[in-house]
Design a protein around this motif. Sequence first.
Motif: not given
Length: 427
Positions: A318-329
């Motif tokens: 669940f977290y991966l989709k959002k976290v994986g979507d931005s370079k700052k993460n």
Amino acid sequence: MLDKKRIKKMLIKFLGGVREVGRSAIYLADEGKCFLLDAGVMLSGREVKYPMHIPPREVDEIIITHAHLDHVGAAPIFFIGLGRRSFLTTLTAPLAKLILLDFIRVSKGALPFEILEVDKFVEKSEKLNYHQEASKNGFKLTFLPAGHAPGGGQVMLEFKGRRILYTGDINTVETTLLKGAFTDYPPIDIAIVESTYANKNHPVREDIEKEFVEKLEEVVERKGIALVPAFGIGRSQEVITILAKYSFPYEVYYDGMARTVTQILLDFPEWLSNPSLLEKAAGEVIWINTQRQRESALKNPGVIVTPAGMLQGGPVNFYLKKVGDSKKNLIAFVSYQVDGTPGRLLLEKGVTTVDGKLVRVKSEIKHFELSSHSGKSQLEALIKKINADTTFIVHGESENCERLAEYARRVLGLKAFAPKLGESYTV
Ligand SMILES: [Zn+2]
Ligand SMILES: [Zn+2]
């Protein structure tokens, strides 16, 4: 002293967990008695792989080293329609029950056993503390601290005049969660040793801990989220104790089975290296219980510690989709990634599978070697210290099993083997 006059040949058959990491199972028998050392599964993608078949009726005693699925995931199969005894440590028992019930829940009916078998397996098991000897007709069994997972033990079995040591997964170095493995062994005749990191020395632990904490601080300070996929048993607790040790100043969210595991561990303080640090850590993290809390954890910079450690399901997806979507993460791996898992794929190729779909990850990806397995020179020192007449190297990728067996033969002059799947030896 063991009675050498009673020595009889016995059979060792490797049913899984050889030249691979996963589905550990070793069958040990003479004409009178049969033991199974570990009964694990391997999760590769959505598929569950089991050890080679052995008729459950042909097994008398089941001995489980620790509560990770690659060592315990197939154990309930041996209780289908049968009552029998198994041996676990006092702390492995509740953790094994937890992980197996979770395995049933996430597998949605795809496993060959149910809650009843898990209950039979765990409730009827004989539970031992470290160094406590179970002396039964014809054999003696002791679990020694393995330093790898909470409650996890090396198996020392005295049987037919021989002393057999099975390390299970082992770490000889103390961590913020566990003391290092016990290695003051008595004379050992036959050893079975893991080799996960036989090709690699780990950096000094303190250095990695500091690097890890500094990196997470950097990510939060640039307003990012650091996602730490971690096994629910052991690794998650170690991560939060490291953050507590260095007084990490930002929010840490703590999800999944790790919560219940932490509560269990706090009831077993004498099994930990620093129970007050775990207590401090547990008081500082923000516990995630609901989907709404998960969503709100993603709204602010911070750290999220969550299973599964190799991205094979659980809240991490669940977290991966959002976290994986931005370079700052950042996605910060903290454990070994088995070949063929979504975690390994992400680490090597920058892509992974989420809900069956291939996703390219934009965030930073890093691996921190906070291993719970001994490194190369530690394994070499370990087999030298065990100094068994016959040594079998298991639980590693093919070249690592061969490498360590070769070292044992060439440098130490031992009889050493890297068995293949299904191979039997008479010893
Ligand atoms: Zn393990
Ligand atoms: Zn393992």
